[in-house]
Motif scaffolding. Structure first.
Motif, PDB file in Angstrom:
ATOM      1  N   PHE C 204       0.740  -1.211  -0.110  1.00  0.00           N
ATOM      2  CA  PHE C 204       0.061  -0.074  -0.005  1.00  0.00           C
ATOM      3  C   PHE C 204       0.943   1.235  -0.062  1.00  0.00           C
ATOM      4  O   PHE C 204       0.599   2.138  -0.595  1.00  0.00           O
ATOM      5  N   GLY C 205       1.918   1.088   0.787  1.00  0.00           N
ATOM      6  CA  GLY C 205       2.947   2.438   0.898  1.00  0.00           C
ATOM      7  C   GLY C 205       2.017   3.449   1.494  1.00  0.00           C
ATOM      8  O   GLY C 205       1.178   3.330   2.062  1.00  0.00           O
ATOM      9  N   GLY C 206       2.549   4.774   1.177  1.00  0.00           N
ATOM     10  CA  GLY C 206       1.887   5.813   1.815  1.00  0.00           C
ATOM     11  C   GLY C 206       1.740   5.904   3.211  1.00  0.00           C
ATOM     12  O   GLY C 206       2.803   5.417   4.209  1.00  0.00           O
ATOM     13  N   TRP C 210       4.212   4.501   6.127  1.00  0.00           N
ATOM     14  CA  TRP C 210       4.866   5.206   7.031  1.00  0.00           C
ATOM     15  C   TRP C 210       4.733   4.700   8.498  1.00  0.00           C
ATOM     16  O   TRP C 210       5.621   4.761   9.202  1.00  0.00           O
ATOM     17  N   ASN C 213       6.442   1.396   9.203  1.00  0.00           N
ATOM     18  CA  ASN C 213       7.800   1.663   9.354  1.00  0.00           C
ATOM     19  C   ASN C 213       8.304   2.277  10.597  1.00  0.00           C
ATOM     20  O   ASN C 213       9.400   1.995  11.090  1.00  0.00           O
ATOM     21  N   ARG C 214       7.550   3.254  10.953  1.00  0.00           N
ATOM     22  CA  ARG C 214       7.930   3.758  12.268  1.00  0.00           C
ATOM     23  C   ARG C 214       7.840   2.770  13.367  1.00  0.00           C
ATOM     24  O   ARG C 214       8.684   2.672  14.241  1.00  0.00           O
ATOM     25  N   GLU C 217      10.559   0.403  13.187  1.00  0.00           N
ATOM     26  CA  GLU C 217      12.175   1.221  13.668  1.00  0.00           C
ATOM     27  C   GLU C 217      12.122   1.419  15.066  1.00  0.00           C
ATOM     28  O   GLU C 217      13.092   1.098  15.621  1.00  0.00           O
ATOM     29  N   ILE C 218      10.967   1.580  15.530  1.00  0.00           N
ATOM     30  CA  ILE C 218      11.012   1.935  17.204  1.00  0.00           C
ATOM     31  C   ILE C 218      11.176   0.365  17.795  1.00  0.00           C
ATOM     32  O   ILE C 218      12.031   0.308  18.572  1.00  0.00           O
ATOM     33  N   ARG C 220      12.914  -1.965  16.596  1.00  0.00           N
ATOM     34  CA  ARG C 220      14.155  -2.501  16.386  1.00  0.00           C
ATOM     35  C   ARG C 220      15.076  -1.702  17.074  1.00  0.00           C
ATOM     36  O   ARG C 220      15.963  -2.088  17.657  1.00  0.00           O
ATOM     37  N   SER C 221      14.801  -0.338  17.448  1.00  0.00           N
ATOM     38  CA  SER C 221      15.751   0.206  18.028  1.00  0.00           C
ATOM     39  C   SER C 221      15.597   0.176  19.550  1.00  0.00           C
ATOM     40  O   SER C 221      16.444   0.479  20.446  1.00  0.00           O
ATOM     41  N   GLY C 259      12.527  -7.527  11.201  1.00  0.00           N
ATOM     42  CA  GLY C 259      13.615  -7.556  10.241  1.00  0.00           C
ATOM     43  C   GLY C 259      12.944  -8.376   9.001  1.00  0.00           C
ATOM     44  O   GLY C 259      13.102  -7.795   7.711  1.00  0.00           O
ATOM     45  N   ARG C 262      10.589  -5.923   7.021  1.00  0.00           N
ATOM     46  CA  ARG C 262      11.457  -4.873   6.185  1.00  0.00           C
ATOM     47  C   ARG C 262      11.761  -5.390   4.875  1.00  0.00           C
ATOM     48  O   ARG C 262      11.709  -4.803   3.726  1.00  0.00           O
ATOM     49  N   SER C 263      12.335  -6.760   4.946  1.00  0.00           N
ATOM     50  CA  SER C 263      12.611  -7.301   3.507  1.00  0.00           C
ATOM     51  C   SER C 263      11.596  -7.572   2.656  1.00  0.00           C
ATOM     52  O   SER C 263      11.555  -7.398   1.587  1.00  0.00           O
ATOM     53  N   ARG C 265       8.790  -5.952   2.966  1.00  0.00           N
ATOM     54  CA  ARG C 265       8.327  -4.555   2.264  1.00  0.00           C
ATOM     55  C   ARG C 265       9.062  -3.972   1.041  1.00  0.00           C
ATOM     56  O   ARG C 265       8.672  -3.818   0.168  1.00  0.00           O
ATOM     57  N   SER C 266      10.568  -4.183   1.086  1.00  0.00           N
ATOM     58  CA  SER C 266      11.327  -3.484   0.230  1.00  0.00           C
ATOM     59  C   SER C 266      11.185  -4.314  -1.090  1.00  0.00           C
ATOM     60  O   SER C 266      11.072  -3.908  -2.180  1.00  0.00           O
TER      61      SER C 266
END
Ligand SMILES: Nc1ncnc2c1ncn2[C@@H]1O[C@H](COP(=O)(O)OP(=O)(O)OP(=O)(O)O)[C@@H](O)[C@H]1O
Ligand SMILES: Nc1ncnc2c1ncn2[C@@H]1O[C@H](COP(=O)(O)OP(=O)(O)OP(=O)(O)O)[C@@H](O)[C@H]1O
Ligand SMILES: [Mg+2]
Ligand SMILES: [Mg+2]
Lengths: 342, 615, 384, 590
Positions: C204-206, C210, C213-214, C217-218, C220-221, C259, C262-263, C265-266
């Motif tokens: 879907f993107g957009g 977002w 992804n956040r 990110e959160i 994973r960090s 992890g 993300r793969s 997704r990409s």
């Protein structure tokens, strides 16, 4: 132009995320009951050492640990003045480690670059081993090359890190005179960089790199192989063959580029996962990286130290993700910046 | 006094005039060690000794190993003056400490009563440095002593009530330092320092106040500040976080051998920080000269193998000084009231103890080399009583069953597990710090034998700190730890740890808290035996002479043996000590203990030497 | 073929213009998809063998107790650290069926090792379908029959015994029950989450992208270590070891998904631009369908490889955590627990057989790998 | 002197099945062109690939020899090692693959991929290679070679990608060029230009050529030798003049008879009822932004469509012809909602006669699904539009599944029936897309579009890869459905003969603009616009005696500046579309 705008935009989001993460980290650190000082006070009390208690109580005030949690957070980050004015992370003050009784920056200083060094070595190792082997395994799938690389890879994966390290250290020392543990010969410590020191570091890095790297390498190799096999059937590979390219050049230029996409997405992961993955390894291997520091800090609830290390790892992760996002867009022209248009 | 000989290590500096000659360095009345009398040999100075520790903060082990104390234990665990020339005691109330004349700090500054005065007046009684006042051990019945320094070498601590523990405390592995290098610390003290300079220093150290700065510099036990002079045999020479810390001989050390050679024999000690798991491997590779810490019984085969492979070391087996290698502590303050009542029943505890096959555990874990038995003092102690060690410590499932039936736990469920009064199965969850595998293995064996007496053991390993917090909070039913740290108490040893005065005794964390916090938290003891123990420990403090104290000791030990507050399993497990082949004067048989003992401390590491002065 | 006078060649086989539409018959292609995949899979010999092996392993699980001569916590205090015992058939040139030599052990006070001597004069024949310690067969039927056991007073430690004198072989068999099942739950969790969020974000993107992804990110960090520490304090004591293990593998799975996401997704970011995806969308295919039928199959190889790779991590996950007091604990046995006991120089150098659980882990992982490989190959259209 | 290439008794098969190429023999001399024609699926591609030994993994070479007598002397390609073969591929022998869309790496720019040949075999420096490639790009008809050099394949129209492939093969100046249907995606003017270039090169370097094509007109224009294949066998081979002039084999005859041509006579003009429009494009424009290579340069804007107005009456066929890259595909995709037009443009669809129009780009979910059931598309590149991991059966059934029509077996039956209708057999249902020939895939794509029985079908070059007889069959099928079910077509094609046959109205596009629009009878017989004229002139006829008038073509197809004043347009000044006759619109200044 667009890419620049995109990078800036990603950087902005990164800062935002970092902020959220910092709050979460702070919350997590403060999750376990008690804190370093109150633990220490109760421990000291029980051993009847009030001198220490005094010191602890003194520190408590100094570092605003007597305030409500949200204030502590704001002070820590530097949005709010503490007892001695603004001085938080964003002002460049990383705080004080109670456990080591020194400024965090002093403790962490050396281990930061050692962490980066060890992980860089591991990442290099992963790429140097996994890339060629993965491609080779795909190009020669179902041959002994393929099978033996899979075997070795899984051997590394299926051996607990510590056991692997122990075995490597023990036999490495016995038969190849490899050093056991550490990151350089202690005599080089604090010495300026010299060729001998570099050699010593490299020599000491062999086992840790191997131990940290094997699992990553095996994983990357096998996934790369699978992706490559998918790509090898595509018509554009035939086009390349029809051009008369050598297999090596052909493989690396075309299918590898395409198969590599998921790994670019993973670059962001690679570094932080190695940092956090290497925490445990470092603890057991006794590497002077940030890992053991983190563990000690967490166990002792040395909150500023733990917080800083965690923020550092988080920053690495976020930077990695950001880089990989930008790279992804750069590398794959098909990806649009915007979302799906419907 | 013997004719003093210059140490080769210093000759060059002495000849250059950078260092005064040895005669000016050692105190006018040095401590002369009669090595022959101790059955030791005279050594040659020189060499660097390498040893391994697993954590950064363990460099403080050098204070422990060095073991230069105002008063210290000798090898027979007698308390003797060490840094002090002598001490006069009046009724345990007035202690007159006599310093050695001409004694100097490792930087050459004189060590005088002023250093004691600085501690007392400017540190202990400075509200900013010590907001809660001087250390607790100096407070007797709520009152602090009067401290006077009549002359350069005399310090008087005078209390209104007796403080029998004063000197023992000074001799601890981790001593309270009642003296400070005033000449150094004054630079950081508002009272003495130049305000502008101090402010600059504060800013540079990135701390928030002068007090923080002072506290930061003043860490005699942590031993991590090379600028802080010391009285220990070796002086820290390395700053910051390092892999290898170097300690150099103290040129002003106060001990000499009877040939006039200044101790320590060994010029330098290097302490390398390695991961705990790798210590055995490194020892096996011959990378340590003297190692006890980080080695475990199970490492012996690998150490012996290294020896057999021709590595230049030998593995000595010392006896461990803790009262019990493994002990199970039923929590008498358990939050679960049903369990609490069950565990408070002495028959239950006795039954649990009887249900352990100690011989099998000894065989499986310690190669039959430990001594099975209940938690009691070791034979080296004057209070050793075989009765105590044997009390309820033989494996007798039948008697255990009988006891449990008597205790009213006679109902069982299908698989033979007894039922608690409220109908729950008797599943005793024992929490351990998951660091020691032998505990896990021992509990495994206990599980099997307890099954025969209808008790189901569930083991739960936890992180050490978490375990401790859970115990203190009363959440655990039972836990496993070592026995009493001090397995060889003397009459002057405080019996605090036998009485419900310490939460670290995991059988009564709440009672211990109650005492330690002066009733601030926890609960008062409400069982007969512990109350009696508490009483006895008070009596001990009041007791005027050793005989009375010994009597108290014996009674307390008896109560413990009878009540099985801690279920000891075995003691005196051999502790492997790796010693480099040319390291001499290391006793072949000795006790490895923390307090009293300070590990190598009481064995006087400063008397160890390398054959030929070289490694 | 004939040559005409002007030099051209003309085919002179009979020609039927009507038939010209027919293409060449391709028998082997005319079969249901499943059969085709299976047929293809069969040719991947290693994959087939691995598949059969794994099948056997799983079939064996309920009967581990039957195959094992001992129960996992049965101790033989006279046989601590016994080395593997061979099963012999011939004694002094004479065939007497499977037997073992009795072992006597003695401590060597010099080396601090147990020394074992087989008594080669008295072969002891193994018993079959014999009675031993009782165990629940298939988790329910309490029985005491074992496939084989040693005669009384003698032990049969095929793969040696450990510090407490427990049979490694039996423990490995029992360990498989947990390691091969519960550990895989984490992988399932992580895959379900990873694929779901990854594909949603990538496709879907957009805005959704977002947000996901956040979150990734959160997640994973955020550090795992403090989490484990907190967890080890929080898990209630009265939970059984299996329950704890279960929870931990679920949590491992929950932590593991970003992890993969993300793969996924990409890859989807670029796959969604493919023409066939566009075609499907233009036919009105729902997003779910596009993801399931078009995007995922094209990412299958990566997924299969990732799944295979997660297996050792999940089996060993607990070893990494056990020093924090998490993970399985006695009396439960798993390969991770056993290996954990072996993480010591003594075990590596002197009692090497205590590190044997590595073997089944590697074999199982390799088997999964080859199985996955075979599967991948048989799904690969270009290999048809 | 030995011929450049000799193929003797070549047999190739897949798996254990019967060979798909049997005993094929032919020879090509230097400087000569051999045309390989034949039915779709007859093994032409396989034969070509066998020469360079670039065959799918499943393929097996059963027998035969392939001898090459090129610049490196006599070589037996069938017995060479891979390493030696590498020196031949791309160097002495170059190949243009049939499906240019899929044959280019998606992650590398065209320039990079093309220049690589020079780096590999000619040892050219980057700069030199770039120069040569740009040169070749210009010669194959890229209006903006620089842009093409830096573009990725997906940014290019079908014809542009095909030209890139041709450039890739020719830039190395090989001894032998194997071109597998190299001009299928090209409009006739570009095709003429490309073919002209090939001829030129042949004259310059003595290059030999094997040309696979369905267009007999191209054969007539290019070939000296012809090989006709059918079911994997050579039916007839010989000199073009002889074979074309007087086919000897019945199959050859059948094939040639099926060839279409623009009818010589104008049929009576049929001014249709204009009121019931099923689809209307109103002022549709589309601007693409191409990512610039450097972070500092602004991105390039590409105007693919500029104010396109089209209306498709129900039950009719509207054909779009025009230059490659002129925005035909873009317009078609916009028409079906696959792409959003620039603001201002609008696409209206009327489901039922006289019904309220719905705006295609502004639909809710349900309405969109309903629309998607009604309107289907045949993609220009069938290979890419079929999921490589889906069997044909699944691909064909997918639209039915999506719209929940029928049960499993019904769908299967319907798929089999549809397959038969497009001339394929149901035993192919289990194959994956890659196991088909180009023409077969194209038919699959048509079959899939027809599965849902839509009311509007957008066909983007549906017959370009089909040989004339199969093409005939497909066109008949399409016409039949149109007449039976009232299907409406938006039909994009380069083959004017096909357009002439099927269309009711033709729009000619150039550079994103519709330049002329009229019914085919009018358009083909009195074209007004110079570009239209060029197109018609460039249409090759299967008659060896009337070659294409390249001059006329060049004039009309050249840049608008060279046109008469009235027709000229530039980026900013565009004349409007004016009605010159009823039903005949031309873009010109009046
Ligand atoms: N990978 C494959 N596996 C199985 N069969 C295949 C494969 N590739 C092609 N075929 C079959 O081989 C036959 C010959 O294919 P080929 O591509 O040579 O046809 P062609 O003459 O080029 O047709 P077109 O004009 O349609 O491109 C076809 O029937 C096709 O279905
Ligand atoms: N995704 C895209 N990004 C950038 N430019 C594009 C994109 N798609 C198409 N274009 C450009 O738009 C123009 C029109 O392309 P389109 O595919 O509509 O041409 P076409 O008329 O179908 O040509 P052909 O007959 O060659 O298929 C071309 O110049 C092409 O390069
Ligand atoms: Mg073809
Ligand atoms: Mg197009």
């Amino acid at each position: 132009m667009q890419i620049l705008r995109y990078a800036i935009y990603r950087f902005g989001t990164m800062l935002l995320t970092l902020l959220v993460v910092s709050a979460l980290i702070f919350a997590i650190i403060n999750l376990p009951p008690g804190d370093y000082l109150s633990n220490q006070i109760s421990e000291l009390k029980s051993t009847g050492q009030s001198a220490g208690i005094a010191k602890a109580e003194f520190l408590r005030k100094e570092y605003a640990l007597d305030r409500p949690l949200w204030q502590q957070y704001l002070i820590w980050v530097g949005f709010m003045p503490g007892p001695h004015g603004f001085s938080g992370l964003i002002q460049g003050n990383f705080g004080w480690s109670f456990e080591f009784d020194r400024p965090v920056s002093e403790i962490v200083g050396d281990s930061l670059w050692l962490t980066v060094l060890v992980n860089l070595a591991a990442v290099l190792f992963v790429y140097m081993v996994a890339l060629p082997l993965g491609v080779l395994a795909a190009a020669r799938s179902r041959t002994w090359v393929d099978y033996s690389s899979a075997f070795v890879g899984y051997l590394g994966l299926a051996t607990p890190n510590f056991l692997l390290a122990l075995i490597l250290f023990y036999y490495g020392h016995r038969y190849m005179d490899l050093p056991i543990g550490g990151l350089m010969d202690p005599s080089f410590e604090g010495e300026p960089m010299s060729w001998a020191k570099v050699q010593s570091i490299l020599w000491h890095l062999i086992v840790p790199t191997f131990v940290i790297g094997t699992s990553g390498a095996a994983a990357m190799m096998q996934r790369l192989r699978a992706n490559m096999l998918d790509e090898l059937g595509k018509p554009y590979v035939e086009t390349a063959i029809a051009k008369g390219m050598s297999p090596r050049r052909m493989l690396t230029k075309y299918p590898l580029r395409v198969a590599f996409n998921p790994f670019v997405a993973d670059i962001g992961n690679l570094l932080p996962s190695m940092v956090s993955g290497s925490v445990l390894v470092s603890v057991v291997l006794g590497l002077q990286t940030i890992g053991p520091t983190l563990l000690t800090a967490l166990r002792a609830q040395d909150q500023f130290l733990a917080g800083f290390v965690l923020m550092f790892v988080a920053l690495l992760t976020l930077l990695g993700t950001m880089i990989s996002d930008v790279l992804l867009v750069l590398l794959d022209p098909r990806i649009r910046y915007e979302g799906r248009e419907t | 006094a013997p004719q003093l000989k210059e140490t080769p290590y210093w000759t060059e500096r002495v000849s250059k005039g950078e260092l005064p000659p040895v005669a000016e360095r050692v105190p006018a009345e040095p401590l002369v060690v009669d090595l022959e009398a101790k059955g030791r040999t005279f050594g040659t100075p020189g060499g660097t000794l390498t040893t391994l520790v697993s954590r950064d903060r363990d460099i403080r082990m050098m204070v422990v190993y060095g073991y230069a104390r105002l008063m210290g234990y000798d090898e027979q665990y007698h308390l003797v003056p060490d840094l002090l020339a002598s001490v006069d005691i009046e009724d345990d109330k007035v202690f007159t400490l006599h310093l050695r004349k001409g004694h100097k700090w490792s930087d050459g500054a004189p060590f005088t009563s002023a250093d004691f005065a600085y501690f007392w007046e400017d540190v202990a009684n400075n509200a900013e440095l010590s907001p809660s006042g001087p250390p607790d051990f100096l407070r007797i019945e709520g009152k602090y002593p009067t401290v006077t320094t009549p002359d350069e070498t005399t310090v008087v601590y005078a209390w209104e009530a007796p403080n029998p523990l004063f000197l023992q405390t000074l001799a601890q592995a981790r001593p309270p330092f009642i003296y400070r290098p005033a000449h150094v610390l004054k630079k950081y003290h508002v009272k003495y320092a130049d305000p502008a300079e101090l402010a600059a220093e504060v800013a540079e150290a990135r701390v928030k106040s002068w007090a923080a700065l002072h506290n930061g510099v003043d860490n005699m036990y942590d031993f991590d500040n090379p600028e802080l002079p010391t009285l220990q045999p070796w002086v820290n020479k390395s700053d910051g976080k390092k892999i290898r810390h170097k300690f150099e001989r103290n040129p002003y050390y106060h001990r000499i051998d009877s040939h006039g050679v200044q101790l320590p024999y060994i010029d330098a000690v290097e302490m390398e920080i390695v991961s705990g798991g790798l210590i055995a491997a490194k020892a096996n590779a011959g990378e340590t000269d003297l190692q006890g810490r980080g080695l475990d019984f199970r490492d012996i085969p690998i150490l012996r193998k290294g020896e057999a492979d021709g590595k230049p070391y030998r593995t000595l087996l010392w006896a461990n000084g803790v009262a019990s290698q493994i002990a199970i502590y039923p929590n008498l303050n358990c939050a679960d009231s049903v369990w609490r009542d069950v565990l408070r029943d002495v028959r239950v505890r006795r039954a649990l103890s009887l249900g352990i096959d100690r011989v099998a555990i000894n065989r499986a874990l310690y190669f039959k080399m430990a001594k099975p038995g209940a938690m009691a003092v070791l034979p080296q102690s004057a209070f050793y009583d075989e009765e105590n060690t044997k009390a309820w410590a033989n494996f007798d499932a039948a008697q255990a069953n009988l006891l449990l039936d008597e205790a009213g736990l006679d109902k069982r469920q299908g698989d033979g597990t007894r039922l608690l009064p409220d109908g729950r199965p008797m599943e005793l969850i024992i929490e351990t710090a998951g660091e020691r595998q032998e505990v896990e293995n021992a509990l495994q064996i206990v599980t099997d034998t307890w099954r025969d007496i209808g008790v189901k053991l569930v083991m739960r390993p936890l992180d050490r700190d978490i375990l401790r917090n859970r115990i203190y909070a009363g959440t655990t039913m039972a836990s496993v730890w070592y026995g009493w740290d001090n397995g060889i108490p003397q009459s002057y040893t405080s019996p605090d740890f036998l009485a419900p005065r310490q939460q670290e005794f995991f059988a009564w964390p709440k009672w211990g808290q109650y005492y330690q916090t002066n009733g601030g938290s926890g609960e008062p003891p409400d069982m007969e035996a512990p109350k009696r123990l508490l009483e006895l420990s008070h009596d001990w403090e009041k007791a005027g002479d050793d005989a009375a104290r010994a009597e108290i000791w014996r009674e307390m030990l008896k109560i413990h043996a009878d009540n099985v507050f801690g279920i000891g399993i075995l003691s005196e497990a051999p502790q492997p000590i790796v010693v480099s082949n040319n390291l001499k004067n290391v006793p072949l048989q000795a006790i490895w203990a923390w307090d009293p003992g300070a590990h190598f401390g009481v064995h006087r590491m400063d008397e160890f030497y390398f054959e030929g002065g070289r490694k | 073929m004939s040559v005409l006078p002007d030099g051209r060649y003309v085919d002179d086989a009979p020609f039927d213009p009507q038939q010209s539409i027919q293409t060449i018959e391709r028998r082997d292609l005319d079969a249901p998809a499943r059969v085709l995949i299976w047929r293809k899979f069969k040719t991947h010999r290693l994959g087939l063998i691995s598949g059969i092996f794994l099948l056997l392993c799983y079939v064996m699980l309920p009967f581990a107790g039957f195959i094992a001569p001992y129960t996992p916590n049965e101790r033989f205090s006279e046989n601590l650290y016994s080395p593997p015992q061979g099963i012999h058939l011939w004694h002094e040139g004479e065939f007497i069926g499977p037997f073992v030599y009795p072992m006597t052990s003695e401590p060597n006070m010099e080396t601090f090792k147990w020394e074992f001597k087989p008594d080669t004069s008295a072969p002891q024949k193994l018993r079959f379908f014999c009675k031993g310690a009782s165990y629940p067969l298939a988790g329910m039927i309490e029985t005491d029959r074992h496939l084989f056991c040693a005669p009384d007073g003698v032990t049969v430690f095929l793969w040696g015994s450990d510090r407490l004198g427990r049979d490694m072989f039996s423990r490995i068999l029992y360990g498989a029950q947990l390691s091969l099942t519960v550990g895989l739950i984490g992988i399932t969790v992580s895959f379900v989450l990873g694929i779901f969020f990854g594909s949603v974000a990538g496709y879907f993107g957009g805005g959704i992208d977002w947000v996901i992804n956040r979150v990734i990110e959160i997640l994973r960090s955020l550090p795992e270590l403090p989490l484990w520490l907190a967890l080890s304090a929080a898990v209630p004591s009265n939970w059984g070891p299996v329950a704890v293990f279960f929870i931990i593998s679920v949590i491992l799975g929950i932590l593991d998904w970003p992890g993969l996401a993300r793969s996924v997704r990409s890859k989807f970011l670029s796959l969604r631009e493919e023409e066939y995806v566009r075609a499907a969308e233009m036919m009105g295919a729902s997003s779910g369908r596009v993801i399931r039928k078009h995007l995922l199959p094209n990412f299958m190889s990566h997924l299969i490889a990732s799944a295979t790779l997660s297996i050792p991590a999940m089996i060993l996950g607990e070893t990494a955590l056990s020093f924090l007091g998490l993970g399985l604990r006695a009396p439960a046995v798993s390969w991770g627990v056993m290996l954990n006991d072996a993480q010591n120089l003594v075990n590596v150098e002197i009692y090497w057989w205590t590190a044997l659980p590595m073997l089944p882990i590697i074999i199982v992982v390799l088997a999964f790998n080859f199985l996955g490989d075979g599967l991948r190959d048989s799904l690969d259209p270009y290999e048809q | 002197m030995a011929p450049l290439l000799t193929v003797e008794n070549l047999s190739v098969g897949f798996g254990r099945a019967e060979p798909v190429v049997r005993d094929v023999s032919f020879q090509v001399a230097a400087g000569e062109t051999l045309a390989l024609v034949g039915e779709s699926g007859s093994g032409k591609t396989v034969t070509c690939r066998a020469i360079l030994r670039i065959l799918p993994r499943a393929a097996r070479l059963y027998g035969g020899r392939i001898l090459l007598n090129g610049r490196d002397g006599l070589q037996d390609l069938s017995a060479m090692s891979r390493r030696e073969l590498r020196r031949v591929r791309g160097n002495t022998v170059a190949m243009v693959f049939q499906e240019p869309m899929r044959s280019l790496s998606p992650l590398h720019t065209l320039g990079n991929q093309v220049a690589e040949v020079l780096w590999l075999h000619r040892g050219c420096s980057e700069k030199e290679a770039r120069r040569q490639v740009l040169d070749t790009f210009a010669r194959v008809g890229f209006p903006d070679p620089e842009r093409a050099y830096g573009s990725y394949p997906f940014e290019m129209s079908g014809g542009m990608r095909q030209r890139a492939m041709i450039a890739m093969a020719m830039v190395g100046k090989p001894d032998l060029l194997i071109a597998d249907e190299p001009t299928t995606a090209l409009d006739v003017t570009t095709q003429a230009q490309v073919l002209g270039l090939m001829k030129e090169l042949q004259q310059e370097t003595g290059m030999a050529m094997i040309l696979v094509t369905h267009d007999l007109g191209v054969v007539a224009n290019m070939a000296e030798q012809v090989v006709v294949m059918h079911k994997g066998r050579v039916m007839e081979s010989g000199a073009a003049r002889a074979v074309l002039g007087d086919p000897a084999h019945p199959y050859t005859r059948q094939l040639f008879d099926a060839a279409l041509a623009i009818p010589a006579q104008a049929a009576p003009c049929d001014t249709a009822r204009r009121e019931d429009m099923i689809l209307e494009l109103k002022g549709v424009s589309k601007t693409y932004t191409m990512r610039s290579k450097s972070a500092w340069k602004p991105e390039v804007l590409i105007r693919a469509c500029r104010g396109v107005d089209l209306a498709l009456p129900r039950g009719r066929t509207l054909a779009i012809v025009g230059e490659s890259g002129s925005g035909k595909t873009t317009a078609a995709r916009i028409a079906l909602g696959a792409e959003k037009p620039d603001p201002g443009g609008e696409v209206l669809f009327r489901q039922a006669p006289g019904g309220a129009p719905i705006a295609v780009h502004d639909l809710n979910r349900a309405a969109r699904t309903a629309f998607q059931k009604q309107a289907q598309m045949v993609f220009q590149d069938p290979y890419s539009s079929l999921s490589p991991r889906m069997r044909i059966l699944d691909a064909l059934c997918e639209p039915l599944e999506i719209h929940n029509i029928g049960n499993r077996s019904e769908r299967r039956d319907r798929a089999a029936a549809m397959l038969a209708q497009v001339g394929l057999t149901s035993d192919m249902l289990m194959r994956y897309p890659h196991a088909f020939s180009g023409g077969q895939r194209q038919r699959l794509s048509i079959a899939r579009a027809l599965m849902l029985a839509p009311s509007l079908l957008v066909c983007d070059e549906p017959t370009s890869a089909l040989d004339v007889s199969v093409q005939e069959q497909i066109l008949t099928l399409l016409e039949d459905i149109r007449d039976r079910l009232g299907l409406s077509y938006l039909f994009i094609s380069h083959d004017l003969a096909v357009v002439a046959r099927i269309a009711d109205e033709v729009a000619v596009m150039r550079q994103g603009l519709v330049v002329e629009q009229a019914p085919p009878e009018v358009l083909f017989h009195c074209p007004r616009h110079p570009y239209t004229k060029a197109l018609i002139a460039a249409q090759p006829t299967p008659d060896i005696s009337c070659p294409i008038n390249l001059k006329l073509v060049a004039l009309g197809a050249g840049s608008p500046e060279s046109w008469p004043e009235a027709f000229r347009f530039s980026d900013s000044v565009v004349p409007s579309l004016t009605q010159v006759n009823p039903g005949h619109k031309v873009r010109c200044h009046v």
